[in-house]
Design a protein around this motif. Structure first.
Motif, PDB file in Angstrom:
ATOM      1  N   PHE A  43       0.838  -1.190   0.000  1.00 60.35           N
ATOM      2  CA  PHE A  43       0.000   0.000   0.000  1.00 60.35           C
ATOM      3  C   PHE A  43       0.873   1.241   0.000  1.00 60.35           C
ATOM      4  N   LEU A  44       0.396   2.278  -0.698  1.00 60.90           N
ATOM      5  CA  LEU A  44       1.096   3.555  -0.790  1.00 60.90           C
ATOM      6  C   LEU A  44       0.110   4.674  -0.491  1.00 60.90           C
ATOM      7  N   LEU A  45       0.650   5.818  -0.089  1.00 60.34           N
ATOM      8  CA  LEU A  45      -0.162   7.001   0.178  1.00 60.34           C
ATOM      9  C   LEU A  45       0.017   7.950  -0.998  1.00 60.34           C
ATOM     10  N   VAL A  46      -1.068   8.218  -1.710  1.00 60.72           N
ATOM     11  CA  VAL A  46      -1.053   9.109  -2.864  1.00 60.72           C
ATOM     12  C   VAL A  46      -1.604  10.454  -2.410  1.00 60.72           C
ATOM     13  N   ILE A  47      -0.798  11.511  -2.613  1.00 62.21           N
ATOM     14  CA  ILE A  47      -1.179  12.845  -2.138  1.00 62.21           C
ATOM     15  C   ILE A  47      -1.103  13.836  -3.285  1.00 62.21           C
ATOM     16  N   GLY A  48      -2.151  14.630  -3.418  1.00 61.31           N
ATOM     17  CA  GLY A  48      -2.185  15.701  -4.407  1.00 61.31           C
ATOM     18  C   GLY A  48      -2.787  16.936  -3.770  1.00 61.31           C
ATOM     19  N   PRO A  49      -2.912  18.006  -4.531  1.00 55.08           N
ATOM     20  CA  PRO A  49      -3.512  19.219  -3.964  1.00 55.08           C
ATOM     21  C   PRO A  49      -4.986  18.978  -3.631  1.00 55.08           C
ATOM     22  N   GLY A  50      -5.311  19.000  -2.371  1.00 57.49           N
ATOM     23  CA  GLY A  50      -6.681  18.774  -1.925  1.00 57.49           C
ATOM     24  C   GLY A  50      -7.150  17.344  -2.093  1.00 57.49           C
ATOM     25  N   PHE A  51      -6.221  16.391  -2.164  1.00 56.85           N
ATOM     26  CA  PHE A  51      -6.583  15.006  -2.432  1.00 56.85           C
ATOM     27  C   PHE A  51      -5.575  14.073  -1.778  1.00 56.85           C
ATOM     28  N   PHE A  52      -6.073  12.970  -1.248  1.00 55.73           N
ATOM     29  CA  PHE A  52      -5.185  11.916  -0.748  1.00 55.73           C
ATOM     30  C   PHE A  52      -5.958  10.617  -0.714  1.00 55.73           C
ATOM     31  N   GLU A  53      -5.248   9.507  -0.868  1.00 51.66           N
ATOM     32  CA  GLU A  53      -5.903   8.210  -0.822  1.00 51.66           C
ATOM     33  C   GLU A  53      -4.889   7.105  -0.571  1.00 51.66           C
TER      34      GLU A  53
ATOM     35  N   MET B 159       0.859  13.527  -8.888  1.00 47.11           N
ATOM     36  CA  MET B 159       0.652  13.251  -7.470  1.00 47.11           C
ATOM     37  C   MET B 159       1.986  12.897  -6.809  1.00 47.11           C
ATOM     38  N   SER B 160       2.026  13.090  -5.513  1.00 47.22           N
ATOM     39  CA  SER B 160       3.163  12.663  -4.702  1.00 47.22           C
ATOM     40  C   SER B 160       2.831  11.286  -4.140  1.00 47.22           C
ATOM     41  N   ILE B 161       3.786  10.370  -4.201  1.00 42.76           N
ATOM     42  CA  ILE B 161       3.534   9.011  -3.730  1.00 42.76           C
ATOM     43  C   ILE B 161       4.545   8.671  -2.649  1.00 42.76           C
ATOM     44  N   GLU B 162       4.016   8.239  -1.500  1.00 39.79           N
ATOM     45  CA  GLU B 162       4.850   7.926  -0.341  1.00 39.79           C
ATOM     46  C   GLU B 162       4.519   6.526   0.163  1.00 39.79           C
TER      47      GLU B 162
ATOM     48  N   SER C 208      -8.307  13.915   9.269  1.00 34.87           N
ATOM     49  CA  SER C 208      -8.806  14.763  10.361  1.00 34.87           C
ATOM     50  C   SER C 208      -8.754  16.231   9.979  1.00 34.87           C
ATOM     51  N   LYS C 209      -7.680  16.633   9.323  1.00 32.99           N
ATOM     52  CA  LYS C 209      -7.523  18.022   8.918  1.00 32.99           C
ATOM     53  C   LYS C 209      -8.621  18.410   7.915  1.00 32.99           C
ATOM     54  N   ARG C 210      -8.938  17.499   6.991  1.00 33.93           N
ATOM     55  CA  ARG C 210      -9.980  17.752   6.002  1.00 33.93           C
ATOM     56  C   ARG C 210     -11.359  17.842   6.666  1.00 33.93           C
ATOM     57  N   ASP C 211     -11.622  16.960   7.620  1.00 31.69           N
ATOM     58  CA  ASP C 211     -12.942  16.890   8.245  1.00 31.69           C
ATOM     59  C   ASP C 211     -13.154  17.928   9.344  1.00 31.69           C
ATOM     60  N   MET C 212     -12.100  18.566   9.794  1.00 33.63           N
ATOM     61  CA  MET C 212     -12.208  19.513  10.909  1.00 33.63           C
ATOM     62  C   MET C 212     -13.146  20.670  10.578  1.00 33.63           C
ATOM     63  N   THR C 213     -13.088  21.209   9.369  1.00 30.71           N
ATOM     64  CA  THR C 213     -13.951  22.347   9.035  1.00 30.71           C
ATOM     65  C   THR C 213     -15.420  21.940   9.057  1.00 30.71           C
ATOM     66  N   LYS C 214     -15.723  20.722   8.597  1.00 30.28           N
ATOM     67  CA  LYS C 214     -17.105  20.246   8.646  1.00 30.28           C
ATOM     68  C   LYS C 214     -17.578  20.131  10.090  1.00 30.28           C
ATOM     69  N   THR C 215     -16.699  19.640  10.949  1.00 26.68           N
ATOM     70  CA  THR C 215     -17.042  19.492  12.369  1.00 26.68           C
ATOM     71  C   THR C 215     -17.274  20.856  13.001  1.00 26.68           C
ATOM     72  N   LEU C 216     -16.444  21.831  12.678  1.00 28.37           N
ATOM     73  CA  LEU C 216     -16.604  23.171  13.242  1.00 28.37           C
ATOM     74  C   LEU C 216     -17.904  23.824  12.770  1.00 28.37           C
TER      75      LEU C 216
END
Length: 106
Positions: free
Chosen positions: A6-16, A47-50, A62-70
């Motif tokens: 498994f790898l972490l794929v990260i882009g602007p406003g996106f991760f999976e 994308m950046s792959i780690e 958590s960072k993405r969902d924090m604004t919805k929670t607030l």
């Protein structure tokens, strides 16, 4: 790196979380269609792959969902009809959380 990793794929406003599904010579293919070399450099994406990191994935989530929670907290505060004591306790807890977040900047 091998098939099934498994790898972490990260882009602007996106991760999976992505899985290596095949290897053809020195080109690996992920389940999302991204092709990369053995150094995790994407060949058909920006994308950046780690390597997979559960903690970093949960942090980004958590960072993405924090604004919805607030936003939900804001609506709950405007419509609050409970006891004054419970509201004061909730306010104090929110202040402690805010202090933790502010101190983390340093």
């Amino acid at each position: 790196m091998k098939v099934g990793d498994f790898l972490l794929v990260i882009g602007p406003g996106f991760f999976e979380k992505a899985e290596v599904v095949s290897k053809n010579k020195k080109v690996y293919t992920l389940n999302n269609g991204i092709k990369l070399n053995r150094h995790r450099v994407p060949l058909n994406s920006k994308m950046s792959i780690e390597p997979w990191d559960e903690v970093k994935f949960n942090f980004l989530k958590s960072k993405r969902d924090m604004t919805k929670t607030l936003e939900k907290v804001s609506v709950a505060v405007k419509n609050y009809k409970g006891s004054m004591e419970d509201f004061i306790l909730a306010h104090n807890k929110m202040n402690r959380i805010l202090k933790k977040l502010e101190n983390a900047k340093e």
